[in-house]
Design a protein around this motif. Structure first.
Motif, PDB file in Angstrom:
ATOM      1  N   UNK A  27       4.917   9.675  35.698  1.00 32.08           N
ATOM      2  CA  UNK A  27       4.727   9.874  37.137  1.00 32.08           C
ATOM      3  C   UNK A  27       5.620   8.971  37.974  1.00 32.08           C
ATOM      4  N   UNK A  28       6.469   8.173  37.336  1.00 32.68           N
ATOM      5  CA  UNK A  28       7.294   7.204  38.052  1.00 32.68           C
ATOM      6  C   UNK A  28       8.713   7.738  38.189  1.00 32.68           C
ATOM      7  N   UNK A  29       9.213   7.748  39.424  1.00 29.25           N
ATOM      8  CA  UNK A  29      10.595   8.137  39.695  1.00 29.25           C
ATOM      9  C   UNK A  29      11.294   6.932  40.308  1.00 29.25           C
ATOM     10  N   UNK A  30      12.404   6.544  39.714  1.00 29.14           N
ATOM     11  CA  UNK A  30      13.162   5.389  40.208  1.00 29.14           C
ATOM     12  C   UNK A  30      14.584   5.840  40.479  1.00 29.14           C
ATOM     13  N   UNK A  31      15.086   5.495  41.673  1.00 32.53           N
ATOM     14  CA  UNK A  31      16.482   5.725  42.014  1.00 32.53           C
ATOM     15  C   UNK A  31      17.072   4.385  42.418  1.00 32.53           C
ATOM     16  N   UNK A  32      18.131   3.996  41.742  1.00 32.48           N
ATOM     17  CA  UNK A  32      18.810   2.736  42.055  1.00 32.48           C
ATOM     18  C   UNK A  32      20.204   3.091  42.534  1.00 32.48           C
ATOM     19  N   UNK A  33      20.531   2.705  43.768  1.00 27.98           N
ATOM     20  CA  UNK A  33      21.852   2.962  44.338  1.00 27.98           C
ATOM     21  C   UNK A  33      22.528   1.621  44.582  1.00 27.98           C
ATOM     22  N   UNK A  34      23.753   1.520  44.160  1.00 29.75           N
ATOM     23  CA  UNK A  34      24.530   0.314  44.426  1.00 29.75           C
ATOM     24  C   UNK A  34      25.713   0.686  45.291  1.00 29.75           C
ATOM     25  N   UNK A  35      26.175  -0.280  46.068  1.00 32.79           N
ATOM     26  CA  UNK A  35      27.341  -0.068  46.912  1.00 32.79           C
ATOM     27  C   UNK A  35      28.385  -1.105  46.553  1.00 32.79           C
ATOM     28  N   UNK A  36      29.558  -0.910  47.039  1.00 31.46           N
ATOM     29  CA  UNK A  36      30.642  -1.835  46.729  1.00 31.46           C
ATOM     30  C   UNK A  36      30.817  -2.872  47.829  1.00 31.46           C
TER      31      UNK A  36
END
Length: 160
Positions: A27-36
């Motif tokens: 049931x866990x949704x993880x989104x990890x976004x990185x920027x420069x």
């Protein structure tokens, strides 16, 4: 998925330089976004400091540059003796467990390993941030109820 696993995943993603990772477990949704670096407060802050020095360097490049180096050297040496406690997660930084309670730590507070220093709210979960060192709080680097980034400095601790 436990907090430590999420923290390790964030560290791994940051170290690899991947732009975005989506993960679904039960049931866990993880989104990890990185920027420069364009939206990171730390990078922005570091970029602003050289901009402020550029007019001085253009006016007198031979004199301004050595003075800037001399002024910066004691500051680096002064903070080098302190241990920096950094944010293990992205979220909102709170110095109190709740609005009607006293702050976890103040400048000058002696802390031990495992003492709670603050709370960071991430996705409606309040995560207690514990000290990994013993010493005395020298400086609080973040205002209460401010957003913090992963690995952002929160406290300076004098270990002596």
């Amino acid at each position: 998925m436990e907090l430590k696993e999420i923290q390790n995943l964030i560290k791994f993603v940051a170290a690899t330089g991947v732009a975005e990772v989506k993960l679904e477990i039960d049931n866990v949704k993880i989104t990890i976004k990185t920027t420069l670096g364009e939206s990171s407060p730390e990078i922005t802050y570091l970029q602003q400091a050289p901009m402020a020095q550029q007019p001085m360097q253009q006016a007198a490049p031979t004199q301004a540059a050595p003075q800037a180096q001399i002024a910066a050297a004691p500051e680096v040496d002064e903070n080098a003796k302190y241990i920096t406690i950094k944010s293990p997660i992205i979220g909102t930084f709170y110095r109190k467990p709740s609005p009607d309670k006293p702050m976890f730590v103040e400048v000058g507070t002696s802390i031990g390993k495992g003492d709670v220093l603050c709370v960071i709210e991430a996705m409606k979960l309040f995560n207690e941030i514990e000290s990994e060192v013993s010493g005395k709080i020298v400086k609080v680097l973040v205002d209460d109820m401010s957003p913090v980034e992963f690995d952002q400095p929160l406290f300076l601790v004098d270990p002596s």
